[in-house]
Design a protein around this motif. Sequence first.
Motif, PDB file in Angstrom:
ATOM      1  N   LEU A 320       0.825  -1.204   0.000  1.00 44.49           N
ATOM      2  CA  LEU A 320       0.000   0.000   0.000  1.00 44.49           C
ATOM      3  C   LEU A 320       0.862   1.259   0.000  1.00 44.49           C
ATOM      4  CD1 LEU A 320      -2.864  -1.047   2.439  1.00 44.49           C
ATOM      5  CD2 LEU A 320      -2.949  -0.916  -0.047  1.00 44.49           C
ATOM      6  N   GLU A 321       1.898   1.226  -0.814  1.00 47.24           N
ATOM      7  CA  GLU A 321       2.833   2.341  -0.922  1.00 47.24           C
ATOM      8  C   GLU A 321       2.278   3.349  -1.933  1.00 47.24           C
ATOM      9  OE1 GLU A 321       7.560   2.979  -2.035  1.00 47.24           O
ATOM     10  OE2 GLU A 321       6.542   1.109  -2.514  1.00 47.24           O
ATOM     11  N   LEU A 322       2.035   4.570  -1.499  1.00 44.79           N
ATOM     12  CA  LEU A 322       1.441   5.591  -2.359  1.00 44.79           C
ATOM     13  C   LEU A 322       2.544   6.347  -3.089  1.00 44.79           C
ATOM     14  CD1 LEU A 322      -1.338   6.750  -3.144  1.00 44.79           C
ATOM     15  CD2 LEU A 322      -0.988   8.498  -1.385  1.00 44.79           C
ATOM     16  N   VAL A 323       2.550   6.246  -4.421  1.00 41.60           N
ATOM     17  CA  VAL A 323       3.562   6.919  -5.236  1.00 41.60           C
ATOM     18  C   VAL A 323       2.856   7.693  -6.352  1.00 41.60           C
ATOM     19  CG1 VAL A 323       5.324   5.191  -4.724  1.00 41.60           C
ATOM     20  CG2 VAL A 323       3.877   4.904  -6.743  1.00 41.60           C
ATOM     21  N   GLU A 324       3.626   8.501  -7.087  1.00 43.21           N
ATOM     22  CA  GLU A 324       3.038   9.326  -8.143  1.00 43.21           C
ATOM     23  C   GLU A 324       3.519   8.880  -9.507  1.00 43.21           C
ATOM     24  OE1 GLU A 324       3.338  14.001  -9.190  1.00 43.21           O
ATOM     25  OE2 GLU A 324       2.404  13.533  -7.259  1.00 43.21           O
ATOM     26  N   GLY A 325       2.583   8.850 -10.479  1.00 44.58           N
ATOM     27  CA  GLY A 325       2.926   8.492 -11.843  1.00 44.58           C
ATOM     28  C   GLY A 325       3.394   9.686 -12.652  1.00 44.58           C
ATOM     29  N   SER A 326       3.762   9.439 -13.905  1.00 46.41           N
ATOM     30  CA  SER A 326       4.365  10.482 -14.734  1.00 46.41           C
ATOM     31  C   SER A 326       3.402  11.606 -15.085  1.00 46.41           C
ATOM     32  CB  SER A 326       4.910   9.857 -16.022  1.00 46.41           C
ATOM     33  OG  SER A 326       3.862   9.260 -16.768  1.00 46.41           O
ATOM     34  N   SER A 430      -2.967   5.977 -22.008  1.00 50.52           N
ATOM     35  CA  SER A 430      -3.781   6.717 -22.971  1.00 50.52           C
ATOM     36  C   SER A 430      -5.064   7.247 -22.352  1.00 50.52           C
ATOM     37  CB  SER A 430      -4.121   5.817 -24.166  1.00 50.52           C
ATOM     38  OG  SER A 430      -5.100   4.843 -23.813  1.00 50.52           O
ATOM     39  N   LEU A 431      -5.453   6.708 -21.202  1.00 55.18           N
ATOM     40  CA  LEU A 431      -6.682   7.130 -20.531  1.00 55.18           C
ATOM     41  C   LEU A 431      -6.441   8.165 -19.435  1.00 55.18           C
ATOM     42  CD1 LEU A 431      -8.378   3.630 -20.093  1.00 55.18           C
ATOM     43  CD2 LEU A 431      -8.929   5.349 -21.811  1.00 55.18           C
ATOM     44  N   LEU A 432      -5.192   8.334 -19.029  1.00 56.73           N
ATOM     45  CA  LEU A 432      -4.894   9.136 -17.840  1.00 56.73           C
ATOM     46  C   LEU A 432      -4.882  10.638 -18.125  1.00 56.73           C
ATOM     47  CD1 LEU A 432      -2.037   6.993 -16.220  1.00 56.73           C
ATOM     48  CD2 LEU A 432      -4.487   6.944 -15.710  1.00 56.73           C
ATOM     49  N   THR A 433      -5.427  11.390 -17.185  1.00 52.56           N
ATOM     50  CA  THR A 433      -5.367  12.854 -17.234  1.00 52.56           C
ATOM     51  C   THR A 433      -4.522  13.419 -16.100  1.00 52.56           C
ATOM     52  OG1 THR A 433      -7.362  13.095 -15.882  1.00 52.56           O
ATOM     53  CG2 THR A 433      -7.657  12.922 -18.269  1.00 52.56           C
ATOM     54  N   GLY A 434      -4.304  12.623 -15.042  1.00 55.87           N
ATOM     55  CA  GLY A 434      -3.476  13.078 -13.927  1.00 55.87           C
ATOM     56  C   GLY A 434      -4.192  13.133 -12.598  1.00 55.87           C
ATOM     57  N   ASN A 435      -5.519  12.980 -12.613  1.00 57.42           N
ATOM     58  CA  ASN A 435      -6.266  13.025 -11.346  1.00 57.42           C
ATOM     59  C   ASN A 435      -6.924  11.677 -11.070  1.00 57.42           C
ATOM     60  OD1 ASN A 435      -7.292  14.123  -8.993  1.00 57.42           O
ATOM     61  ND2 ASN A 435      -9.155  14.858  -9.974  1.00 57.42           N
ATOM     62  N   GLU A 436      -6.154  10.604 -11.307  1.00 62.12           N
ATOM     63  CA  GLU A 436      -6.662   9.259 -11.064  1.00 62.12           C
ATOM     64  C   GLU A 436      -5.979   8.621  -9.853  1.00 62.12           C
ATOM     65  OE1 GLU A 436      -7.232  10.204 -15.354  1.00 62.12           O
ATOM     66  OE2 GLU A 436      -5.446  10.159 -14.065  1.00 62.12           O
ATOM     67  N   LEU A 437      -6.676   7.661  -9.284  1.00 63.55           N
ATOM     68  CA  LEU A 437      -6.105   6.797  -8.255  1.00 63.55           C
ATOM     69  C   LEU A 437      -6.061   5.399  -8.831  1.00 63.55           C
ATOM     70  CD1 LEU A 437      -5.113   6.336  -5.327  1.00 63.55           C
ATOM     71  CD2 LEU A 437      -7.506   5.869  -4.707  1.00 63.55           C
ATOM     72  N   ILE A 438      -4.866   4.788  -8.833  1.00 66.57           N
ATOM     73  CA  ILE A 438      -4.670   3.477  -9.458  1.00 66.57           C
ATOM     74  C   ILE A 438      -4.159   2.494  -8.401  1.00 66.57           C
ATOM     75  CG2 ILE A 438      -3.474   2.189 -11.259  1.00 66.57           C
ATOM     76  CD1 ILE A 438      -3.037   4.886 -12.681  1.00 66.57           C
ATOM     77  N   LEU A 439      -4.839   1.368  -8.265  1.00 65.81           N
ATOM     78  CA  LEU A 439      -4.363   0.284  -7.408  1.00 65.81           C
ATOM     79  C   LEU A 439      -3.648  -0.745  -8.272  1.00 65.81           C
ATOM     80  CD1 LEU A 439      -4.296  -1.426  -4.743  1.00 65.81           C
ATOM     81  CD2 LEU A 439      -6.445  -2.450  -5.534  1.00 65.81           C
ATOM     82  N   VAL A 440      -2.439  -1.128  -7.871  1.00 67.25           N
ATOM     83  CA  VAL A 440      -1.678  -2.167  -8.573  1.00 67.25           C
ATOM     84  C   VAL A 440      -1.434  -3.304  -7.585  1.00 67.25           C
ATOM     85  CG1 VAL A 440       0.449  -2.725  -9.800  1.00 67.25           C
ATOM     86  CG2 VAL A 440      -0.577  -0.454 -10.062  1.00 67.25           C
ATOM     87  N   LYS A 441      -2.031  -4.482  -7.869  1.00 64.36           N
ATOM     88  CA  LYS A 441      -1.933  -5.567  -6.895  1.00 64.36           C
ATOM     89  C   LYS A 441      -1.972  -6.937  -7.579  1.00 64.36           C
ATOM     90  CE  LYS A 441      -3.674  -7.101  -2.395  1.00 64.36           C
ATOM     91  NZ  LYS A 441      -2.324  -7.025  -1.786  1.00 64.36           N
ATOM     92  N   ALA A 442      -1.105  -7.841  -7.117  1.00 62.04           N
ATOM     93  CA  ALA A 442      -1.071  -9.231  -7.591  1.00 62.04           C
ATOM     94  C   ALA A 442      -0.127 -10.001  -6.680  1.00 62.04           C
ATOM     95  CB  ALA A 442      -0.599  -9.315  -9.032  1.00 62.04           C
ATOM     96  N   VAL A 452       4.246  -0.366 -12.092  1.00 61.91           N
ATOM     97  CA  VAL A 452       4.383   0.910 -11.385  1.00 61.91           C
ATOM     98  C   VAL A 452       5.535   1.707 -11.968  1.00 61.91           C
ATOM     99  CG1 VAL A 452       4.827   2.009  -9.156  1.00 61.91           C
ATOM    100  CG2 VAL A 452       3.377  -0.031  -9.265  1.00 61.91           C
ATOM    101  N   LEU A 453       6.665   1.055 -12.204  1.00 60.82           N
ATOM    102  CA  LEU A 453       7.828   1.750 -12.760  1.00 60.82           C
ATOM    103  C   LEU A 453       7.536   2.283 -14.160  1.00 60.82           C
ATOM    104  CD1 LEU A 453      10.689  -0.655 -11.581  1.00 60.82           C
ATOM    105  CD2 LEU A 453      10.156   1.627 -10.688  1.00 60.82           C
ATOM    106  N   LEU A 454       6.802   1.521 -14.963  1.00 59.61           N
ATOM    107  CA  LEU A 454       6.450   1.968 -16.305  1.00 59.61           C
ATOM    108  C   LEU A 454       5.501   3.160 -16.259  1.00 59.61           C
ATOM    109  CD1 LEU A 454       5.982  -1.473 -18.074  1.00 59.61           C
ATOM    110  CD2 LEU A 454       7.774   0.187 -18.560  1.00 59.61           C
ATOM    111  N   LEU A 455       4.607   3.179 -15.280  1.00 54.16           N
ATOM    112  CA  LEU A 455       3.695   4.311 -15.135  1.00 54.16           C
ATOM    113  C   LEU A 455       4.432   5.583 -14.672  1.00 54.16           C
ATOM    114  CD1 LEU A 455       0.626   2.579 -13.464  1.00 54.16           C
ATOM    115  CD2 LEU A 455       0.666   3.655 -15.719  1.00 54.16           C
ATOM    116  N   GLN A 456       5.548   5.386 -13.982  1.00 55.49           N
ATOM    117  CA  GLN A 456       6.317   6.525 -13.495  1.00 55.49           C
ATOM    118  C   GLN A 456       7.296   7.044 -14.554  1.00 55.49           C
ATOM    119  OE1 GLN A 456       7.715   4.479  -9.822  1.00 55.49           O
ATOM    120  NE2 GLN A 456       6.811   6.203  -8.725  1.00 55.49           N
ATOM    121  N   ALA A 457       7.536   6.238 -15.582  1.00 61.65           N
ATOM    122  CA  ALA A 457       8.549   6.604 -16.597  1.00 61.65           C
ATOM    123  C   ALA A 457       8.043   7.712 -17.523  1.00 61.65           C
ATOM    124  CB  ALA A 457       8.906   5.377 -17.404  1.00 61.65           C
TER     125      ALA A 457
END
Length: 457
Positions: A320-326, A430-442, A452-457
């Motif tokens: 549950l680490e909260l980080v920011e995307g690109s 392609s869907l992101l505008t910058g005001n989204e909350l994304i959960l990444v879990k598996a 997560v790293l690709l979303l931050q790139a």
Amino acid sequence: MIVKTIQQVAEMMGAPYELSHKDIVIQGVSIDSRKIEKGNLFVPLKGDHTDGHRYVETAFQNGAAASLWQKDVPNPPEHFPIIMVDDTLEALQRLAKAYRDELSIKVVGVTGSNGKTTTKDIISNLLSSRYRVQKTEGNYNNHIGLPLTLLSLKQDTEAAILEMGMSSKGEIDFLTRMARPDIAVITNIGEAHLLDLGSREAIAEAKFEIINGLDKNGVLVYHGDEPLLERLVQNTPHLTVKTFGESAKNDLYPTKIRQTNEGSQFSINTEPEREFFLSVLGKHNVFNALAAILVARELGISYDEIEDGLKKIELTKMRLELVEGSKGEKIINDAYNASPTSVRAAIDLVSELQGYERKILVLGDMLELGPKEKQYHEEIGKEINPHAIDYVFTIGELGQYIAKGAKTVLPEHRVFAFMEKEKLVEKLKSLLTGNELILVKASRGMKLEEVVLLLQA
């Protein structure tokens, strides 16, 4: 860490040692020749794909003071301090148990299907206000990792928080008898390890093995709302217990919980006028905190110290680490592991959090769930609230069944299934505008931190 002469080490392992090197002092233990620190005892382990004996000379070149050597392995080096043993892993375990028996220390053992590491981290933080504390680092929670953790304990450590993992029956029994906890914690019983154990009842019995090493005056802290644990406790006479959970029948339960984007605010029955702030996301982590509070109270920590400690929690990464995307989007990186119970809890958290334009789930395979694995994945998808979640992205063979279930409650144009991370991220970006909350879990094996790293790139 353990500091002993080679002669003392040999005696602790029950391995006769008669050579001239007996007075050499070892400091600490390592099983990785690349990570040797000066003075370490090197323990070469034999695995399915490699044999640590091949790296003994490298270990000495890197600073090892001595090494074990398994008797059935030919050609031990002749010019180094070597202790011959029947089995290097068993020798490591005997050494750890003997060292633990020498220490005057409070030990807290933590097991459970979900939340072990988070609970361990919170306990460690709370106890640090009064004790010199060490805890299991990383995933050193099995038959190899626990001995290494015990052998890393400093002589002046006052409290050790030890995580105990398992995949089959008997493993917790082995670990707890080595660690001899004063307090044992069972966080919950979930579905992890159904593949190996077959039922939640069997999982509960395997986790309950933690009491087998519990000190005779020790305390079991467990989730009191779990009937499988309650039944086992009732069938165990003379066991001192403390319970936490949601219902008022527990020794400790929340009277109020409120989620924020920074953490969780909650009050408890024993301190109704006090509001605690846990700097960790998720209602389920409030219950992990309740378990930690019971441990802290057993060891004399005041509520003032607990309140202060909860504000400063730092969890192991990818929980549950909260980080920011690109693009400025917020990403909850919960890629360390997953089971149906923990995935539901994470989705509930995303559903509750406010202040975002859209909410997106990126979910991958949950592993080791046994013959009903496809059903468990599809059920997750069917339970998604279409009014709280805008898009669902899945990855992996089993992830496709989450997507299948999700399409029964969400329009198909809001559900995407992928087999490749790069293509998933390309579509998601392609869907992101910058005001989204994304959960990444598996599950850990899916390595979704790469998403997560690709979303931050």
